[in-house]
Scaffold this motif. Structure first.
Motif, PDB file in Angstrom:
ATOM      1  N   SER A  81      75.184  44.199  54.526  1.00  0.00           N
ATOM      2  CA  SER A  81      75.552  43.189  53.528  1.00  0.00           C
ATOM      3  C   SER A  81      74.877  41.858  53.840  1.00  0.00           C
ATOM      4  O   SER A  81      74.369  41.178  52.934  1.00  0.00           O
ATOM      5  CB  SER A  81      77.079  43.010  53.497  1.00  0.00           C
ATOM      6  N   LEU A  82      74.856  41.467  55.107  1.00  0.00           N
ATOM      7  CA  LEU A  82      74.208  40.219  55.497  1.00  0.00           C
ATOM      8  C   LEU A  82      72.708  40.287  55.221  1.00  0.00           C
ATOM      9  O   LEU A  82      72.110  39.314  54.725  1.00  0.00           O
ATOM     10  CB  LEU A  82      74.459  39.947  56.978  1.00  0.00           C
ATOM     11  N   GLU A  83      72.098  41.411  55.521  1.00  0.00           N
ATOM     12  CA  GLU A  83      70.656  41.576  55.281  1.00  0.00           C
ATOM     13  C   GLU A  83      70.333  41.440  53.800  1.00  0.00           C
ATOM     14  O   GLU A  83      69.381  40.743  53.408  1.00  0.00           O
ATOM     15  CB  GLU A  83      70.206  42.939  55.806  1.00  0.00           C
ATOM     16  N   LEU A  84      71.137  42.074  52.947  1.00  0.00           N
ATOM     17  CA  LEU A  84      70.907  42.009  51.501  1.00  0.00           C
ATOM     18  C   LEU A  84      71.073  40.587  50.981  1.00  0.00           C
ATOM     19  O   LEU A  84      70.290  40.116  50.142  1.00  0.00           O
ATOM     20  CB  LEU A  84      71.876  42.956  50.780  1.00  0.00           C
ATOM     21  N   LEU A  85      72.093  39.874  51.464  1.00  0.00           N
ATOM     22  CA  LEU A  85      72.348  38.513  50.999  1.00  0.00           C
ATOM     23  C   LEU A  85      71.282  37.538  51.488  1.00  0.00           C
ATOM     24  O   LEU A  85      70.813  36.677  50.725  1.00  0.00           O
ATOM     25  CB  LEU A  85      73.738  38.061  51.453  1.00  0.00           C
ATOM     26  N   ILE A  86      70.909  37.635  52.758  1.00  0.00           N
ATOM     27  CA  ILE A  86      69.890  36.729  53.288  1.00  0.00           C
ATOM     28  C   ILE A  86      68.564  36.931  52.556  1.00  0.00           C
ATOM     29  O   ILE A  86      67.868  35.963  52.207  1.00  0.00           O
ATOM     30  CB  ILE A  86      69.721  36.953  54.811  1.00  0.00           C
ATOM     31  N   ASN A  87      68.234  38.171  52.271  1.00  0.00           N
ATOM     32  CA  ASN A  87      67.001  38.457  51.528  1.00  0.00           C
ATOM     33  C   ASN A  87      67.077  37.875  50.115  1.00  0.00           C
ATOM     34  O   ASN A  87      66.107  37.282  49.616  1.00  0.00           O
ATOM     35  CB  ASN A  87      66.765  39.966  51.468  1.00  0.00           C
ATOM     36  N   ALA A  88      68.249  38.009  49.450  1.00  0.00           N
ATOM     37  CA  ALA A  88      68.404  37.482  48.090  1.00  0.00           C
ATOM     38  C   ALA A  88      68.307  35.957  48.078  1.00  0.00           C
ATOM     39  O   ALA A  88      67.718  35.368  47.164  1.00  0.00           O
ATOM     40  CB  ALA A  88      69.742  37.932  47.510  1.00  0.00           C
ATOM     41  N   ILE A  89      68.891  35.314  49.092  1.00  0.00           N
ATOM     42  CA  ILE A  89      68.838  33.853  49.169  1.00  0.00           C
ATOM     43  C   ILE A  89      67.405  33.390  49.421  1.00  0.00           C
ATOM     44  O   ILE A  89      66.910  32.455  48.774  1.00  0.00           O
ATOM     45  CB  ILE A  89      69.787  33.343  50.273  1.00  0.00           C
ATOM     46  N   ASN A  90      66.715  34.031  50.327  1.00  0.00           N
ATOM     47  CA  ASN A  90      65.348  33.620  50.683  1.00  0.00           C
ATOM     48  C   ASN A  90      64.353  33.859  49.558  1.00  0.00           C
ATOM     49  O   ASN A  90      63.357  33.131  49.436  1.00  0.00           O
ATOM     50  CB  ASN A  90      64.893  34.347  51.948  1.00  0.00           C
ATOM     51  N   LYS A  94      68.870  35.885  41.708  1.00  0.00           N
ATOM     52  CA  LYS A  94      70.148  35.465  41.135  1.00  0.00           C
ATOM     53  C   LYS A  94      71.263  36.379  41.649  1.00  0.00           C
ATOM     54  O   LYS A  94      71.139  37.607  41.595  1.00  0.00           O
ATOM     55  CB  LYS A  94      70.098  35.505  39.606  1.00  0.00           C
ATOM     56  N   ILE A  95      72.326  35.745  42.135  1.00  0.00           N
ATOM     57  CA  ILE A  95      73.484  36.464  42.670  1.00  0.00           C
ATOM     58  C   ILE A  95      74.683  36.181  41.765  1.00  0.00           C
ATOM     59  O   ILE A  95      74.837  35.070  41.256  1.00  0.00           O
ATOM     60  CB  ILE A  95      73.796  35.998  44.113  1.00  0.00           C
ATOM     61  N   ARG A 114      81.403  28.660  47.180  1.00  0.00           N
ATOM     62  CA  ARG A 114      81.147  27.519  48.066  1.00  0.00           C
ATOM     63  C   ARG A 114      80.173  27.904  49.179  1.00  0.00           C
ATOM     64  O   ARG A 114      79.221  27.171  49.487  1.00  0.00           O
ATOM     65  CB  ARG A 114      82.453  27.027  48.683  1.00  0.00           C
ATOM     66  N   ALA A 115      80.427  29.054  49.790  1.00  0.00           N
ATOM     67  CA  ALA A 115      79.597  29.474  50.917  1.00  0.00           C
ATOM     68  C   ALA A 115      78.155  29.721  50.480  1.00  0.00           C
ATOM     69  O   ALA A 115      77.208  29.206  51.091  1.00  0.00           O
ATOM     70  CB  ALA A 115      80.188  30.729  51.551  1.00  0.00           C
ATOM     71  N   LEU A 116      77.976  30.493  49.427  1.00  0.00           N
ATOM     72  CA  LEU A 116      76.622  30.856  48.997  1.00  0.00           C
ATOM     73  C   LEU A 116      75.845  29.653  48.496  1.00  0.00           C
ATOM     74  O   LEU A 116      74.651  29.495  48.793  1.00  0.00           O
ATOM     75  CB  LEU A 116      76.704  31.946  47.926  1.00  0.00           C
ATOM     76  N   ARG A 117      76.502  28.778  47.727  1.00  0.00           N
ATOM     77  CA  ARG A 117      75.789  27.599  47.223  1.00  0.00           C
ATOM     78  C   ARG A 117      75.400  26.659  48.347  1.00  0.00           C
ATOM     79  O   ARG A 117      74.320  26.059  48.336  1.00  0.00           O
ATOM     80  CB  ARG A 117      76.649  26.883  46.176  1.00  0.00           C
ATOM     81  N   SER A 118      76.281  26.531  49.359  1.00  0.00           N
ATOM     82  CA  SER A 118      75.946  25.654  50.484  1.00  0.00           C
ATOM     83  C   SER A 118      74.789  26.215  51.299  1.00  0.00           C
ATOM     84  O   SER A 118      74.093  25.469  51.998  1.00  0.00           O
ATOM     85  CB  SER A 118      77.172  25.461  51.382  1.00  0.00           C
ATOM     86  N   LEU A 119      74.568  27.525  51.191  1.00  0.00           N
ATOM     87  CA  LEU A 119      73.483  28.173  51.929  1.00  0.00           C
ATOM     88  C   LEU A 119      72.220  28.315  51.092  1.00  0.00           C
ATOM     89  O   LEU A 119      71.271  28.985  51.504  1.00  0.00           O
ATOM     90  CB  LEU A 119      73.945  29.546  52.435  1.00  0.00           C
ATOM     91  N   GLY A 120      72.238  27.715  49.896  1.00  0.00           N
ATOM     92  CA  GLY A 120      71.035  27.676  49.072  1.00  0.00           C
ATOM     93  C   GLY A 120      70.894  28.793  48.064  1.00  0.00           C
ATOM     94  O   GLY A 120      69.821  28.953  47.458  1.00  0.00           O
ATOM     95  N   SER A 225      74.972  33.526  60.702  1.00  0.00           N
ATOM     96  CA  SER A 225      73.634  34.118  60.760  1.00  0.00           C
ATOM     97  C   SER A 225      72.564  33.125  60.314  1.00  0.00           C
ATOM     98  O   SER A 225      71.425  33.167  60.789  1.00  0.00           O
ATOM     99  CB  SER A 225      73.560  35.366  59.874  1.00  0.00           C
ATOM    100  N   MET A 226      72.932  32.193  59.410  1.00  0.00           N
ATOM    101  CA  MET A 226      71.972  31.236  58.863  1.00  0.00           C
ATOM    102  C   MET A 226      72.115  29.854  59.492  1.00  0.00           C
ATOM    103  O   MET A 226      71.551  28.872  58.997  1.00  0.00           O
ATOM    104  CB  MET A 226      72.129  31.163  57.348  1.00  0.00           C
TER     105      MET A 226
END
Length: 682
Positions: A81-90, A94-95, A114-120, A225-226
């Motif tokens: 799950s972390l790998e998929l999210l970090i890849n989507a953010i980088n 669109k999530i 809040r978490a995802l938006r703060s992480l870009g 992780s980020m």
């Protein structure tokens, strides 16, 4: 009101309840008290929580001192799950988040936003309509996300049972991460990753987290992780605490640890929305927030929006950093909650009237004949009938199924159910599934829908199930009691020790004490159907102890109370004009002669019922087990009778195991003194 007026009143009455009193282990309580420097009363409460060793007690009272395993090791799909999210953010994909309209689902949605938006991340959300669509992600939401360019979808507090919608998302090429905490279906959805505590080891400290707990674990691991700052972690912890308590998740394991930390930051919240909600809830002057403040003040204002209004109000409240927007949304929550309260009061009174008049139910509701209550009305609001069902369970002590029509055609009925401990709602709905269109839930609560033409058949079927699974003695509200205390033992020292049990909530309830033959000095009605009483307890030699105030919520129907009675209560503090005093919150009452009435107790992890009967030949104790077997023993007799409706009576030697210890436990539950106990047990 004066004592003389109380004594002369012929209309005095007490709540019609059943008490389940935990069996005291005086030796173990004394040992724990000596090892920990705690009161024996506090020690007995800990024993009742299955904490019987010094190590267990220390771990419970200081949860932050215990080793906590990494969720990366406990949740198999968390690394993916972390790998998929970090890849989507980088890669700026669109999530989207699909949440739910209850407090758990809304706080989960806000937390991840809040978490995802703060992480870009580029992230948006959707919540299905309670009225039009019901619970869970659906094809419409997925299609709209796809058209908006969403390529990674996260569900929160739902999704584990949504096989077809998730399969549809996969066909469209959307990556899906399910975060949920509900029971697992026979066939899991084809998501890329699933985070659900029901899929991890039962020994894991994360096993009892709610939907917001799963979202918090994911968001916290992603932030770490980020390389995110602790400021984000604190804000996420606030939302975790708010959602966990409002969802009535068990306050054990990691929930207890994190909620205890979260309550400290919540009182000094940096979130504009939480600050505004605390302000409109009248909690601004509270230095330390307790779970009951969230459960009874903050939680209802959040839940009310999801029940009868647009959940977007709560999401905006919890994600905004604008104080003006936050106050505006908090005021909307306040107004909606007032509307919800009014609806609940109106529906409750109408339901009581229907029940007791028999309109819509063929005949006045008779607990002894029906054992379960099904009531339907065309004008009730779907969003609040579950709350009313809980109130009716509290009032009547029987399982309650309550429904309203889905549309003006009155062809379909949708409802909610709430239950007593001995009645399994999900099994009852399964028993009736051929009469239902949809149903779901668990032991204590559930939801259902059915064709209106099946109403009477469903009522009859539920009655049949109730008669197969219940016994007459279960049909009274249950009061679970920890230990007997004298009012002289109720002081600030005990209250201070009880503070160490917090946070209290599901699976770690506030301790309930009981005191015998308490004297009621004054009593009056306050508010909407509550009682305020002043009471004391004899201390010997005819002397009276100091008086103490007690509050009895929703006891207006029992006014006036008798001048003497046994009481069950929680211990509270009350601050007024800068002075702090102790007071009792009454949860149970019975006549002071209740030792001769039916009492419940637990022995060997099983629940028994006992009664002391006065006969011409002496006293007789009768003990009933969950299977309906009854042990009958006369005072001073070594031989008793073990009876059951399906078998012939059998003589047993009550001085032999397991009968001797069982009888002794029953007499303790009845409050029989040591001397009388020895007479009964020989």
């Amino acid at each position: 009101m004066k004592d003389k007026q109380l004594i002369n009143s012929s209309s005095t009455k007490v709540p019609d309840q059943r008490w389940q009193i935990a069996i005291a282990d005086a030796d173990l309580a004394t040992q724990i008290a000596q090892e920990t420097d705690l009161s024996p009363l506090m020690a007995q409460v800990l024993i009742n929580r299955r904490l019987t060793t010094l190590a267990q007690v220390q771990a419970f009272l200081s949860p932050e001192s215990q080793y906590l395993s990494s969720p990366l090791a406990d949740f198999p799909d968390l690394p993916l799950s972390l790998e998929l999210l970090i890849n989507a953010i980088n890669t700026r994909q669109k999530i989207a988040i699909c949440g739910d309209y209850d407090a758990d689902g809304m706080t989960s949605t806000a937390l991840l936003l809040r978490a995802l938006r703060s992480l870009g991340a580029q992230v948006d959300y959707a919540i299905p309509s309670r009225m039009a669509e019901g619970y869970g992600i659906n094809k419409r939401i997925i299609d709209e996300f796809y058209e908006e360019g969403v390529r990674l979808l996260i569900t929160v507090d739902n999704g584990i049972a949504a096989y077809d919608p998730i399969a549809h998302a996969r066909e469209l090429g959307i990556t899906v991460i399910i975060t949920d905490h509900h029971d697992l279906p026979p066939l899991l959805p084809p998501a890329h990753a699933i985070l659900n505590p029901k899929m991890i080891a039962e020994t894991s400290p994360y096993r009892g987290v709610a939907g917001v707990g799963v979202a918090y674990i994911l968001a916290r691991a992603l932030a770490q992780s980020m390389g995110s700052s602790s400021d984000l972690t604190d804000s996420l912890l606030e939302l975790f605490t708010l959602g966990t308590i409002a969802d009535l998740a068990p306050l054990t394991g990691v929930n207890r640890r994190w909620v205890k930390q979260g309550l400290q930051v919540l009182a000094k919240s940096r979130l504009a929305g939480v600050q505004a909600l605390i302000q409109v809830s009248g909690l601004s002057n509270e230095k330390n927030l307790k779970p009951e403040a969230i459960g009874f003040r903050l939680g209802p204002r959040i839940n009310a929006v999801g029940r009868i209004a647009d959940p977007q109000v709560v999401i905006e409240l919890l994600i905004t950093d604008d104080e003006g927007v936050a106050l505006e949304r908090a005021m909307q929550c306040e107004q909606i909650n007032q509307q919800r309260q009014k609806l609940c009061e109106e529906i409750e009174q109408e339901a009581i009237a229907l029940c007791e008049s028999g309109k819509g139910a063929n005949q006045p509701f008779n607990i002894q004949d029906n054992w379960v209550f099904l009531v339907v009305h065309p004008d009730w609001h779907h969003g609040v009938i579950g709350i009313v069902a809980s109130r009716l369970v509290e009032r009547y002590g029987v399982p309650v199924f309550i429904g309203t029509y889905e549309d003006e055609t009155r062809q379909h009925i949708r409802g909610s159910a709430r239950s007593i401990p001995e009645f399994n709602v999900f099994e009852a709905l399964e028993f009736c599934k051929d009469l239902l269109d949809k149903h779901g839930g668990h032991r204590a609560a559930g939801g259902f829908s059915f064709k209106a033409e099946n109403l009477e058949a469903l009522r009859s079927r539920l009655r049949t199930f109730a008669h197969q699974t219940l016994a007459p003695e279960y049909l009274k509200p249950l009061v679970i009691v920890d230990v007997e205390a004298t009012l002289a033992q109720v002081d600030f020292s005990l209250h201070s020790q009880l503070e160490a049990l917090h946070p209290c909530g599901m699976e770690n309830p506030d301790p309930v004490f009981w005191s015998a033959n308490v004297r009621i000095h004054e009593q009056k009605k306050i508010g909407k159907g509550h009682l305020k009483v002043t009471l004391s307890q004899d201390e010997g030699l005819g002397q009276l102890a100091k008086k103490i105030t007690a509050i009895a919520w929703r006891w207006g129907d029992f006014y006036p109370l008798p001048s003497r009675m046994d009481i069950a209560y929680r211990l509270r503090t009350n601050e007024w004009n800068g002075e702090v005093s102790l007071e009792l919150e009454l949860v149970g009452g019975r006549s002071s002669s209740a030792a001769s009435e039916r009492t419940e107790f637990v022995y060997g992890d099983r629940c028994y019922a006992c009664r002391l009967v006065e006969l011409d030949t002496g006293k007789e104790i009768r003990i009933r087990n969950p299977e309906g077997k009854v042990l009958i023993v006369q005072q001073g007799q070594r031989i008793g009778q073990l009876t059951h409706v399906s078998t012939e009576p059998m003589e047993v030697d009550v001085c032999q195991p397991p009968y001797f210890a069982l009888i002794k436990s029953a007499l303790e539950a009845l409050g029989i003194g040591k001397e009388q106990n020895e007479k009964m047990t020989g």
